[in-house]
Design an enzyme around this catalytic site. Structure first.
Site, PDB file in Angstrom:
ATOM      1  N   HIS A 190      -4.731  12.427   3.485  1.00  0.00           N
ATOM      2  CA  HIS A 190      -5.794  11.976   4.400  1.00  0.00           C
ATOM      3  C   HIS A 190      -7.042  11.562   3.623  1.00  0.00           C
ATOM      4  O   HIS A 190      -8.162  11.730   4.085  1.00  0.00           O
ATOM      5  CB  HIS A 190      -6.113  13.052   5.455  1.00  0.00           C
ATOM      6  N   SER A 196      20.826  -1.726  12.990  1.00  0.00           N
ATOM      7  CA  SER A 196      20.530  -0.569  12.152  1.00  0.00           C
ATOM      8  C   SER A 196      21.605   0.494  12.331  1.00  0.00           C
ATOM      9  O   SER A 196      21.915   0.896  13.463  1.00  0.00           O
ATOM     10  CB  SER A 196      19.175   0.024  12.534  1.00  0.00           C
ATOM     11  N   ASP A 253       1.115   4.526   1.949  1.00  0.00           N
ATOM     12  CA  ASP A 253       2.575   4.453   2.069  1.00  0.00           C
ATOM     13  C   ASP A 253       3.103   3.094   1.615  1.00  0.00           C
ATOM     14  O   ASP A 253       4.037   2.998   0.818  1.00  0.00           O
ATOM     15  CB  ASP A 253       3.008   4.708   3.525  1.00  0.00           C
TER      16      ASP A 253
HETATM   17  C1  GLA Z   1       0.294   8.750   6.831  1.00  0.00           C
HETATM   18  C2  GLA Z   1      -0.424   7.417   6.679  1.00  0.00           C
HETATM   19  C3  GLA Z   1      -1.077   7.291   5.302  1.00  0.00           C
HETATM   20  C4  GLA Z   1      -1.914   8.514   4.967  1.00  0.00           C
HETATM   21  C5  GLA Z   1      -1.146   9.810   5.244  1.00  0.00           C
HETATM   22  C6  GLA Z   1      -2.009  11.031   5.091  1.00  0.00           C
HETATM   23  O1  GLA Z   1       1.390   8.803   5.966  1.00  0.00           O
HETATM   24  O2  GLA Z   1       0.470   6.343   6.881  1.00  0.00           O
HETATM   25  O3  GLA Z   1      -1.837   6.108   5.251  1.00  0.00           O
HETATM   26  O4  GLA Z   1      -3.130   8.485   5.657  1.00  0.00           O
HETATM   27  O5  GLA Z   1      -0.604   9.815   6.553  1.00  0.00           O
HETATM   28  O6  GLA Z   1      -2.378  11.218   3.765  1.00  0.00           O
END
Ligand code: GLA
Length: 388
Positions: free
Chosen positions: A34, A67, A174
């Protein structure tokens, strides 16, 4: 399922041989949670599990998508002349969103594609199965239509798909690690500047174990967006006095000096997590570089406690899994990973203790929570690519 089996499936489903195979990994975040949308640092690695996609070009301007993770839905057809979000299209909104945003960037699709997807990361477990589908779709399109965008541009585009097409206000972590990951390394990313650095992941006799709570991540999206707004409110309070653009710019000293400006107590705690977690992440990377795994583990535990107490995103399942893990022999660190509210934990465990770890943690978690946990040994792998 191996590649031969996947190719046979493709032939069964589409009555033709596939032409190409692509792969995009999932990810596990080691520390820096976060912090991405708060302008801080993250330290994830791509894993060897992810999403496979087999493709064949077709003359019609259509995507025909199947899928193996959602076989009941059958083939979903997307008209390349009408790429609006449609909840009926379910998971296929991810590839659709990617093609839609590529088109907005000027890409031309003069033909279509049949695509078979297969993911061996569990859905909704917080290992980024959705970003994995986004990036695999990006490289399929880039490769098939000769689109002139580099990986970082595809990463940004995928985040846009998530934010604007799907409607989840997530940060860039991500998509970035799934596009840019490199085998045997973790990646330190400054989410403010997108400067990044690969750090060798040499764990000498230790492994990264992912434990899945198997708790459905209900409310995850709404709570996620709420945390984001709370941090924005805290930042706005501090900005009345300090000229900063994000919480990630604050040192510990500065935060302690100005935190009284944050009028709401809950928002203050959210901001405190964001600031300290960012600093912990930088320290953790230094520890890893200096081969101080013990200290790295301690910082993981501090990260978890802060996510539980200040950020309030752990919940009883994740916290139980972590507390039980920390009692086991050979465990030097454990924490929740990803957005929280269910999903997975990440632990560093001595190789000779892994079997006992899985047995003992699984048993005690089951007794305490009534759910069966799953365990995976994570290996750091490469970002999205074509399999030749
Ligand atoms: C999810 C979001 C990321 C990040 C995480 C927490 O995976 O997609 O962008 O904020 O939560 O670290």
């Amino acid at each position: 399922m191996n590649l031969d089996e996947l190719q046979a499936k493709f032939k069964d489903i589409f009555n033709n041989k596939n032409e190409k195979i692509f792969f995009a990994p999932g990810r596990v975040n080691l520390i820096g949670e976060h912090t991405d949308y708060n302008g801080g640092h993250v330290f994830p690695c791509a894993i060897t599990q992810g999403t496979y996609a087999l493709t064949r070009s077709i003359p019609e301007r259509k995507l025909r998508l199947f899928s193996l993770n959602f076989e009941d839905t059958g083939i979903i057809e997307i008209d390349l002349d009408n790429m609006k979000f449609d909840s009926k299209d379910n998971w296929a909104n991810y590839p659709k969103g990617v093609f839609h945003h590529l088109e907005q960037k000027g890409a031309k699709f003069d033909s279509g594609l049949e695509i078979l997807f297969f993911g061996n990361i569990p859905n909704g477990a917080g290992l980024s199965s959705s970003a994995s589908i986004e990036l695999v779709s990006c490289i399929i399109a880039k490769n098939t239509y000769g689109i002139d965008l580099d990986m970082i541009e595809l990463v940004k585009l995928s985040q846009k798909v998530e934010n604007e097409f799907i409607g989840v206000n997530s940060g860039i972590m991500d998509q970035f690690i799934i596009g840019m990951g490199k085998k045997d390394t973790a990646l330190l990313l400054d989410c403010n500047t997108l400067k990044y650095r690969y750090v060798p992941l040499i764990l000498d006799g230790y492994s990264i174990i992912i434990s899945n709570t198997n708790k459905k991540r209900t409310l995850a999206d709404s709570k996620y967006n709420e945390r984001r707004s709370q941090c924005e409110a805290a930042l706005a309070d501090i900005q009345k006095v300090l000229s900063i653009k994000s919480l990630g710019e604050l040192t510990e000293k500065e935060f302690e000096k100005y935190k009284h400006l944050i009028t709401d107590e809950t928002n203050m705690k959210r901001a405190r997590h964001a600031v300290y977690e960012n600093l912990r992440t930088l320290e953790a990377v230094e520890c890893l570089t200096a081969n101080d795994l013990e200290k790295f583990g301690k910082l993981m535990i501090a990260s978890h406690n802060s996510l539980r107490d200040d950020y309030d995103v752990a919940g009883v399942e994740l916290d139980t899994l972590v507390q039980v893990a920390l009692k086991q022999k050979g465990v030097i660190g454990s924490r929740m990973t990803g957005a929280g509210f269910g999903g997975c934990t990440v632990s560093i465990v001595k190789d000779e203790n892994i079997d006992d770890f899985i047995k003992n943690v699984g048993k005690e978690y089951q007794e305490k929570i009534g759910l069966t946990a799953d365990f995976y040994i994570a290996h750091s792998g490469d970002g999205a690519h074509e399999i030749l």
